[in-house]
Design a protein around this motif. Structure first.
Motif: not given
Length: 168
Positions: A115, A118-120, A123, A150-151, A153-155
């Motif tokens: 990831l 910023e997403q990692r 999350v 971001r959550l 997209r990351g998920r």
């Protein structure tokens, strides 16, 4: 005869009554013996606190009762946090399950590593550390909307990487 000898003699004469009282509290002969012994030990250590001319039996009964209250509280705390010993006999170690969990964790960690930063971090804070959106936003210095997107997209990226699909 010294005052200490008189105190010890009076304490010795109280032992049968003290044990009976301890039994009435604990309802167990073994616990009553332990409780009476603790009370005698405490009385001997606290000898200086006993006021001559007052009732030794009342003082000893109060000591015994306080010790029993402490013991009962301790047992309640222990019962709330510890499983009974027989529960341990039913527990076992499933090596196959541990290996499978370890492999799954390694797969998830590799997917997390793919990831973007910023997403990692979002999350990790929300899905792993259990922070709320507002707490994560404050920790990262971001608006809640940014954290939320971001959550998501990351998920979705994690689910896709793990083969679960983004629909779940």
């Amino acid at each position: 005869m010294t005052a200490n000898d008189e105190f010890a003699d009076a304490l010795g004469m109280m032992l049968p009554r003290l044990r009976r009282f301890a039994f009435s509290l604990s309802r167990s002969p073994a616990d009553a013996d332990d409780l009476a012994a603790q009370a005698v030990e405490r009385a001997l250590r606290s000898r200086a606190q006993f006021m001559p001319g007052t009732r030794l039996d009342s003082w000893l009964f109060r000591i015994t009762r306080n010790l029993w209250i402490d013991e009962a509280r301790s047992r309640q705390r222990k019962a709330a946090w510890e499983a009974p010993p027989e529960e341990g006999e039913r527990q076992g170690f499933d090596g196959a399950a541990a290996i499978e969990q370890s492999a799954e964790l390694a797969t998830v960690m590799r997917a997390m590593g793919q990831l973007p930063d910023e997403q990692r971090e979002v999350v990790a804070l929300i899905m792993i550390e259990g922070l709320g959106y507002r707490e994560a936003a404050e920790a990262l210095g971001l608006p809640i909307g940014t954290v939320s997107s971001r959550l998501v997209r990351g998920r979705n990226a994690l689910l896709a990487s793990l083969g679960a699909g983004a629909d779940t």
